[in-house]
Design a protein around this motif. Structure first.
Motif, PDB file in Angstrom:
ATOM      1  N   HIS A 147      81.284  56.986  27.146  1.00 30.65           N
ATOM      2  CA  HIS A 147      81.423  55.877  25.740  1.00 30.65           C
ATOM      3  C   HIS A 147      81.821  56.842  24.740  1.00 30.65           C
ATOM      4  O   HIS A 147      82.806  55.787  23.527  1.00 30.65           O
ATOM      5  N   VAL A 148      81.523  57.916  24.527  1.00 26.20           N
ATOM      6  CA  VAL A 148      81.800  59.235  23.250  1.00 26.20           C
ATOM      7  C   VAL A 148      83.440  58.505  23.087  1.00 26.20           C
ATOM      8  O   VAL A 148      83.689  58.492  21.955  1.00 26.20           O
ATOM      9  N   GLU A 149      84.293  59.022  24.150  1.00 27.13           N
ATOM     10  CA  GLU A 149      85.367  59.231  24.189  1.00 27.13           C
ATOM     11  C   GLU A 149      85.984  58.291  24.016  1.00 27.13           C
ATOM     12  O   GLU A 149      87.193  58.372  23.393  1.00 27.13           O
ATOM     13  N   GLY A 155      90.067  57.536  16.713  1.00 23.29           N
ATOM     14  CA  GLY A 155      90.863  58.620  15.659  1.00 23.29           C
ATOM     15  C   GLY A 155      89.452  58.918  14.026  1.00 23.29           C
ATOM     16  O   GLY A 155      89.344  59.351  13.456  1.00 23.29           O
ATOM     17  N   ASN A 156      88.584  58.436  14.497  1.00 21.43           N
ATOM     18  CA  ASN A 156      86.807  57.676  13.877  1.00 21.43           C
ATOM     19  C   ASN A 156      85.977  58.982  14.439  1.00 21.43           C
ATOM     20  O   ASN A 156      85.386  58.843  14.972  1.00 21.43           O
ATOM     21  N   LYS A 157      86.485  60.415  13.749  1.00 22.47           N
ATOM     22  CA  LYS A 157      85.075  60.880  14.286  1.00 22.47           C
ATOM     23  C   LYS A 157      83.899  60.860  13.837  1.00 22.47           C
ATOM     24  O   LYS A 157      83.270  60.584  14.680  1.00 22.47           O
ATOM     25  N   VAL A 163      77.680  57.161  17.246  1.00 18.63           N
ATOM     26  CA  VAL A 163      77.456  56.403  18.155  1.00 18.63           C
ATOM     27  C   VAL A 163      77.029  57.581  19.373  1.00 18.63           C
ATOM     28  O   VAL A 163      75.903  56.842  19.968  1.00 18.63           O
ATOM     29  N   GLU A 164      77.470  58.404  19.372  1.00 18.01           N
ATOM     30  CA  GLU A 164      76.488  59.575  20.274  1.00 18.01           C
ATOM     31  C   GLU A 164      75.275  60.094  20.343  1.00 18.01           C
ATOM     32  O   GLU A 164      74.421  59.990  20.773  1.00 18.01           O
TER      33      GLU A 164
END
Length: 227
Positions: A147-149, A155-157, A163-164
């Motif tokens: 889900h994180v990937e 492109g929004n780190k 989210v992580e």
């Protein structure tokens, strides 16, 4: 690197340069499966003995998890799992819904590059293998990465990092539902369904599936709190 991350398996780590990372993964797994309880203190020597390594990588791993908000240090005594109330869980899911569902819509509109789809399908395969094996800790770790990937494709780190963090915070409740095999099997299958919808740029379908995916997760983690 070999490490047994099964819910009830041995915890010994192998030697190598990433013992800190391995310890962090195993301890996080114990937290999110409810094996480490908020009402108990965990000392560095105790955990180091259980993991079969020296105290240094374990201490570093615990400090990492404390910085992530999963643990809190208790002066001269050890670490405690951060407690999360039912209201806090509800609030976090509300925030996650506001972040993750619109993100899925944006991903569907923009489309995924072939390389991104290939990478995400490979992660979905890892999650499915863990679900098929009934390996809860490995499933939860690979599910988190999937889900994180997926969000990271935007492109929004900072968004992916948030989210992580929120996903880890939810799992402070501990996963104790007796339906864990059923839940992880459904979730693993939905990863492939979601990728198929995103590949077709089916925004409505992807959003509906993501909402269902998150709602099932919310109920399972709420059950874990109530038992």
């Amino acid at each position: 690197m070999a490490m047994d991350m099964r819910e009830s398996g041995a915890l010994s780590l192998v030697s190598g340069p990433s013992l800190r990372e391995q310890a962090r993964t195993v301890i996080r797994g114990q937290i999110i499966t409810g094996q480490m309880q908020a009402d108990q203190l965990y000392s560095v020597p105790r955990l180091a003995t259980e993991l079969g390594v020296s105290a240094t990588p374990v201490r570093e791993a615990l400090l990492d998890l404390a910085r992530e908000g999963l643990l809190e240090p208790v002066r001269n005594r050890g670490f405690r799992v951060v407690a999360l109330s039912s209201n806090e869980l509800k609030d976090i899911y509300a925030i996650r819904t506001m972040l993750e569902v619109p993100s899925i819509a944006e991903i569907a509109r923009a489309g995924l590059a072939p390389a991104q789809l290939k990478q995400l399908r490979a992660l979905a395969e890892v999650t499915k293998r863990a679900a098929d094996a009934g390996n809860l800790i490995e499933f939860l770790e690979s599910d988190r990465k999937f889900h994180v990937e997926l969000i990271a494709t935007l492109g929004n780190k900072p968004l992916a990092d948030l989210v992580e963090t929120l996903r880890d915070r939810v799992r402070l409740h501990g996963f104790k539902s007796g339906k864990s095999r059923e839940y992880i099997a459904h979730s693993a299958a939905e990863h492939f369904q979601l990728l198929d919808l995103l590949a077709k740029r089916n925004e409505a379908g992807a959003v509906a599936l993501m909402q269902k995916h998150m709602e099932r997760s919310r109920h399972v983690w709420s059950e874990g709190r109530e038992t």
